[in-house]
Design a protein around this motif. Structure first.
Motif, PDB file in Angstrom:
ATOM      1  N   GLU A 165       0.831  -1.204   0.000  1.00  0.00           N
ATOM      2  CA  GLU A 165       0.000   0.000   0.000  1.00  0.00           C
ATOM      3  C   GLU A 165       0.868   1.257   0.000  1.00  0.00           C
ATOM      4  OE1 GLU A 165      -3.257   2.112   2.914  1.00  0.00           O
ATOM      5  OE2 GLU A 165      -3.258  -0.079   2.812  1.00  0.00           O
ATOM      6  N   TYR A 166       1.934   1.241   0.791  1.00  0.00           N
ATOM      7  CA  TYR A 166       2.868   2.366   0.854  1.00  0.00           C
ATOM      8  C   TYR A 166       3.448   2.660  -0.533  1.00  0.00           C
ATOM      9  CZ  TYR A 166       7.231   4.868   1.852  1.00  0.00           C
ATOM     10  OH  TYR A 166       8.269   5.765   1.840  1.00  0.00           O
ATOM     11  N   ASN A 180       2.214   1.697  -3.439  1.00  0.00           N
ATOM     12  CA  ASN A 180       1.156   2.007  -4.400  1.00  0.00           C
ATOM     13  C   ASN A 180       0.568   3.401  -4.206  1.00  0.00           C
ATOM     14  OD1 ASN A 180       1.410  -0.395  -5.767  1.00  0.00           O
ATOM     15  ND2 ASN A 180      -0.211  -1.420  -4.633  1.00  0.00           N
ATOM     16  N   GLU A 181       0.743   3.979  -3.037  1.00  0.00           N
ATOM     17  CA  GLU A 181       0.242   5.333  -2.773  1.00  0.00           C
ATOM     18  C   GLU A 181       0.989   6.381  -3.580  1.00  0.00           C
ATOM     19  OE1 GLU A 181       0.658   5.806   1.451  1.00  0.00           O
ATOM     20  OE2 GLU A 181      -1.280   4.886   1.862  1.00  0.00           O
ATOM     21  N   SER A 182       2.227   6.075  -3.946  1.00  0.00           N
ATOM     22  CA  SER A 182       3.036   7.062  -4.651  1.00  0.00           C
ATOM     23  C   SER A 182       3.866   6.389  -5.745  1.00  0.00           C
ATOM     24  CB  SER A 182       3.979   7.761  -3.662  1.00  0.00           C
ATOM     25  OG  SER A 182       4.958   8.499  -4.345  1.00  0.00           O
ATOM     26  N   PRO A 183       3.570   6.697  -6.984  1.00  0.00           N
ATOM     27  CA  PRO A 183       4.378   6.141  -8.075  1.00  0.00           C
ATOM     28  C   PRO A 183       5.863   6.501  -7.928  1.00  0.00           C
ATOM     29  CG  PRO A 183       2.391   7.164  -8.945  1.00  0.00           C
ATOM     30  CD  PRO A 183       2.457   7.502  -7.480  1.00  0.00           C
ATOM     31  N   LYS A 184       6.149   7.640  -7.285  1.00  0.00           N
ATOM     32  CA  LYS A 184       7.540   8.050  -7.089  1.00  0.00           C
ATOM     33  C   LYS A 184       8.285   7.060  -6.190  1.00  0.00           C
ATOM     34  CE  LYS A 184      10.522  11.870  -5.611  1.00  0.00           C
ATOM     35  NZ  LYS A 184      11.647  10.989  -5.639  1.00  0.00           N
ATOM     36  N   ARG A 185       7.627   6.554  -5.172  1.00  0.00           N
ATOM     37  CA  ARG A 185       8.268   5.577  -4.285  1.00  0.00           C
ATOM     38  C   ARG A 185       8.674   4.330  -5.062  1.00  0.00           C
ATOM     39  NH1 ARG A 185       3.598   6.266   0.214  1.00  0.00           N
ATOM     40  NH2 ARG A 185       4.324   8.250   1.044  1.00  0.00           N
ATOM     41  N   ARG A 186       7.769   3.864  -5.911  1.00  0.00           N
ATOM     42  CA  ARG A 186       8.086   2.679  -6.717  1.00  0.00           C
ATOM     43  C   ARG A 186       9.228   2.996  -7.687  1.00  0.00           C
ATOM     44  NH1 ARG A 186       2.825  -1.097  -7.867  1.00  0.00           N
ATOM     45  NH2 ARG A 186       4.290  -2.724  -8.401  1.00  0.00           N
ATOM     46  N   ASP A 231      11.581   5.210  -7.314  1.00  0.00           N
ATOM     47  CA  ASP A 231      12.826   5.315  -6.542  1.00  0.00           C
ATOM     48  C   ASP A 231      13.391   3.930  -6.236  1.00  0.00           C
ATOM     49  OD1 ASP A 231      12.584   8.068  -6.565  1.00  0.00           O
ATOM     50  OD2 ASP A 231      11.893   8.224  -4.474  1.00  0.00           O
TER      51      ASP A 231
END
Length: 138
Positions: free
Chosen positions: A118-119, A121-127, A129
């Motif tokens: 979920e973490y 998927n909440e932010s495409p930037k996290r993925r 990175d």
């Protein structure tokens, strides 16, 4: 709690019923690559443990308990596949890896993996990175 083998059967029965509307001993045997006699023994055990209702020569249906467990097992499998994709496991290894680990994690660990997915998927930037770090390591 069901054993890992029982879980495999419940999951497969749930998937067959979802896909075809029914699950026969022969379908289960084929899906799990086991002998029909092994399926019959397990189905009888699952009947005794109230995960399903089995009537010889008539088929089987999942009880509410069995359906709930089947749904949760399928969700666990899908969740672990998604997790391995996120962390960069190559597609050709994902199915075998999920099969290898799914019975060895507690439900608490599964819930924490769900939180992590979920973490990401909440932010495409996290993925992005994470994938950038993975590319550097290759």
């Amino acid at each position: 709690m069901p054993t890992p083998s029982m879980e495999d059967y419940i999951e497969q029965i749930f998937l067959l019923i979802d896909k075809k509307g029914y699950a026969r001993v022969s379908d289960i045997a084929e899906a799990l690559s086991v002998h029909p006699s092994s399926v019959t023994k397990m189905v009888q055990k699952l009947d005794r443990d109230e995960y399903l209702i089995y009537e010889r020569y008539r088929g089987l249906i999942l009880t509410d308990k069995g359906e709930k467990m089947g749904k949760r097992l399928v969700e666990r499998h899908d969740l672990l596949e998604e997790f391995l994709q996120i962390i960069g496991v190559k597609e050709e290894f994902i199915y075998e890896d999920v099969e290898g680990i799914e019975h060895h994690l507690s439900w608490n660990s599964i819930d924490r993996i769900a939180d992590l997915i979920e973490y990401f998927n909440e932010s495409p930037k996290r993925r992005a990175d994470l994938q950038a770090v993975q590319k550097k390591e290759e």
